[in-house]
Enzyme design. Sequence first.
Site, short mmCIF file in Angstrom:
data_model
loop_
_atom_site.label_atom_id
_atom_site.label_comp_id
_atom_site.label_asym_id
_atom_site.label_seq_id
_atom_site.Cartn_x
_atom_site.Cartn_y
_atom_site.Cartn_z
N LYS A 1 63.50 -12.86 -11.79
CA LYS A 1 63.23 -11.14 -11.67
C LYS A 1 62.00 -11.50 -10.41
CE LYS A 1 62.95 -6.96 -13.06
NZ LYS A 1 63.33 -5.92 -14.50
N SER B 1 66.51 -2.57 -14.98
CA SER B 1 66.16 -2.84 -13.61
C SER B 1 66.34 -4.67 -13.51
CB SER B 1 64.39 -2.83 -13.60
OG SER B 1 63.59 -3.32 -14.39
N SER C 1 65.90 -2.65 -19.68
CA SER C 1 65.59 -3.43 -17.78
C SER C 1 66.11 -5.16 -18.69
CB SER C 1 64.41 -3.62 -18.35
OG SER C 1 64.73 -2.17 -17.27
#
Lengths: 480, 486, 132
Positions: A76, A151, A175
């Site tokens: 990420k 997210s 997330s």
Amino acid sequence: MTGPVEAIARAVRQGEVRAVEVLAEHLGRIARTEPDVHAFNLVTSDVAGRQAEEVDRAVAEGRDPGPLAGVPVALKDLLCTRGVPTTCSSRVLEGWVPPYDATVVTRLAEAGAVFVGKTNMDEFAMGSSTEHSAFGPTRNPHDLSRVPGGSSGGSAAAVAAGFAAASLGSDTGGSIRQPAALCGVVGAKPTYGLVSRYGLVAFASSLDQIGPFALTVADAAMVLDVISGHDERDSTSLPGAQPSASSRLGRGVAGLRVGVIAELVGADGMAPDVAARVEEAAAALSAAGARVEPVSVPSVRYGLSAYYMIAPAEASSNLARYDGVRYGLRKPGADITEMYTATRSAGFGAEVKRRVMLGTYALSAGYYDAYYGKAQRVRTLIIRDFEDAYRSYDVLLSPTAPTTAFELGAKTADPLTMYLNDVCTIPSNLAGHPAVSVPFGRGTDGLPIGVQVLAPALGEPVMFQVAEALEAAAPTGGAA
Amino acid sequence: MSGTGPEGWEVVIGLEVHCELRTRTKLFCGCPNVFGDEPNTNVCPVCLGLPGSLPVLNREAVELALRIGRALHCRVQSSVFHRKNYFYPDMPKDFQISQYDVPVNADGWLELPSGKRVGIERAHMEEDTGKTTHVGGGGRIHEATFSLVDYNRAGVPLVEIVSAPDLRGADEAREYVEELRAVLVATGASDGKMEEGSLRVDCNVSVRPEGTTELGTRCEIKNMNSLRSLSRAVAYEAARQVEVLTSGARVVQETRHWDEADGRTHAMRSKEEAFDYRYFPEPDLVTLSPSDEWISAVEAALPVLPAERRRRVAEASGEAPGSEAVSTVVRLDLDDLVMAASSAGADAGLALRRLANEVAGALADAGRVSLDPAAFVELVRMEQDGELTPAQARRVLKELVAVGGAPRDIAGRLGLRSLGSDQLSSVVEQVVTDNPREWERFAGGDDKLVGFFVGKVKAATGGNADLRAATELLRGRRSQSGPSTT
Amino acid sequence: MRVAYLDPPLERSPGGGCRRVDRGRPGRYDGRVAQPISEDEVAHVARLARLELSQAELEQYTSQLAQVLEHAADIEALEIEGVPPTAHPFPLVNVLREDVPRPCLDRDEVLAQAPDVDQDRFRIPRILGEAP
């Protein structure tokens, strides 16, 4: 069920396949499909190539290439990578190149993993759809008109699309788990403090945890075992050695006590097909020998409200540093305050601004007690209620997300509706407990549904044990 | 300017002293804590506030903070670090990690040489900021065209010591800072260098009519970088406030900037909005809860502090603990010599006088001196026994301080030896005989003439006479032979 | 398929026993509604956060924040004064580091990231107010 992480690592370590070949295969898939999916902010083929060659060299020379030898992993884009841009999908960090690696990045690299790229996300991890990215949305590999969740949508999509065998995300209110559910992959949020946050760009420090995405439960546990463990650079890192997340795999669930959280199954906006899958999952565990009962955890109903005070408050402070002085974007201003204001107004997207203002408000004079202070007390209530429940149950079960993947743009106009996506995942963050989302069948629209297994602090072994049973019992085609 | 303030008014002062701790590394990271290095060389992800970095508390900084706390008789308690949020370019994270409602040290006191106890409200830990240089406009912040930031100092450990508003007047404020500085240096927590910014003083000043008890509106004064500017700033500010009040206006609570060049305080211009620090618990750090064992160990290892040293010297020498001589020898770390004299059975009062006068003077001239305690005690004894006159003893002491050696050898080399009392008596007789008219006047009551005779004795003996003894002999002779002066 | 045990749920009472309850409805509360945030307040927090808002943005953010705060009215109305706040999930204490120097970053690498550099320092526009 053998997942790609396990399979690749074994084959590479035994010299059956070379890491560069594994990488080439994944880069090939990225070349074909990534333009549609947009899982990455940056594909790091050069870095990956060097790492893969090093793994192959180690194997050739008889050195141990590590437990994740040659496994392509996506990171990420809020995990600091030395020499590789880290943007948090924000304009404000455009061009920033960290001078250091996050602890998890170091641990993965030392384990022989190969970094294929930095994945797209909601800006600073604020969002549930990966639409709040400065670089455009990621699309769900199962249906390109739908969101991948967020997210960590890029990390979930990268695994679902076969761009990487595993990926790392961060989970502040769901997330990891929510996009895992929407993309039909396994996603785990570990116990707070199990994985070092050093080098994870902070959203809400007391809630953030890094965790893995993978196609199988065993793969996720394997990656978690590599990244977890005490780190002296993180004061909140738990001391001492913890049992391996994989330590109870393969044991079945006979005799385990499972509570199904009534408040979450019955939450407002819960889609009937999702609730039905949770009930099936419960029945499957029961059939496998677990004792399954409904349980009430009353205060989880306040989780969302508490979360939307605590997380923005911490974020408003964590994001103050993006001021145009030391790194990243700067917009000109006649004096320092004008420069700050111009930089931050241009650098942050609407959702970040919304939460920064909300958090600033929650902490400001006159409101602290009513909002932030109160939310912290609610946090205590939630912890107490979970403690109560775990006196009678080994793990708890709930939906991960209220619906399957929704259309792009469906919820962007209404922030509160978007926030409601996290109603089932937030309580674990507030309590600091681990939880994992496991694919369990599909909805009436044919899209993946995830079931969440929650466990008490450091209950990863039993959590993965139950998750594995769900994986085995999942309706055909349940996993991507 | 008066030390106690304008006539009819009482000046009320509380001080906030920021003390940089003498650790090897910064408060939350392993960067060196050094003054004067090349800009932006002692920085890392943590003290630069880079995204993803996390603080980890320095054990030695806590140790030093505890020493300060116990030396100031504070209650040590569990404490949670908080974030103090405001935008300012010398703060890399745009918040400062500090302690807030529960400081690690609270409710202590500091005893001044005068014996007064000044309340210490708190002594809490926090991180220092970077250093900003203003370019253009003569280096003044408002007129600068741009500024430059060096983060070497960012994250250096500080303890902020907040006094109660117990101080009255500029002199007492100065006395407090001097005493606090001595305590901080004694504990090893600080190098005490005000000129390098190791100790920084902010000052809250208000005035009220003498005899009233309600506190007036205060102003906070910043930017005083020496004890002298502290005194000047307090005196100026007190006078300014009295003038404001006597003109019928009201003092506005504000922060004011001391300008060393023009000798005034100026209201600091700030943006229109008030600061709202939005304190909340620092989620990246855990509770600091020093164990009883740790606190006891810190306490046991504390050196003897200045107030106690003054008490010891006073007791040994018979002087008052608040006397100038006592506080001077303690301030100059010469009190061990008084105690050495005392424990050797020598005249500690005499030792104190020699140290507070001659040795302190030599120290002021030379910057540093070395003085062997045994030799010093020996010298005190020689003077005390009349082997050396006070003047001779001072000469020998000067030599002892300058080059060292044994006092007896020095005296011998310099030919210094006090006359015996028989010899002195005959010199006195001779002087009286040689000056009959002056003697008559002296004997008749003109006491001024004692100086005349003493001068004659001094000249006749080449300075080797104990002049005090000579004076006594002269007076004794007069009371026996002459008519009464009354 | 509907599983009977899910309806109605059991609530665990503090004493440990279970009793039947109405299903909780997360996100709704009938108690006091928070006073909606005003445009002035939003403008104030925007200034505190160093964000500039157009009038249209101000209006939009005000209504969105009001909506979230209204939702949060459920916790605002909770009577839980006796409950201690939780700032950290786990009560760790005294996590300390030895006072041992570690390598610093290379200055060139640090300054290369900065938008403006002068004399090996970070260059910034003039500052109008003193540090508080």
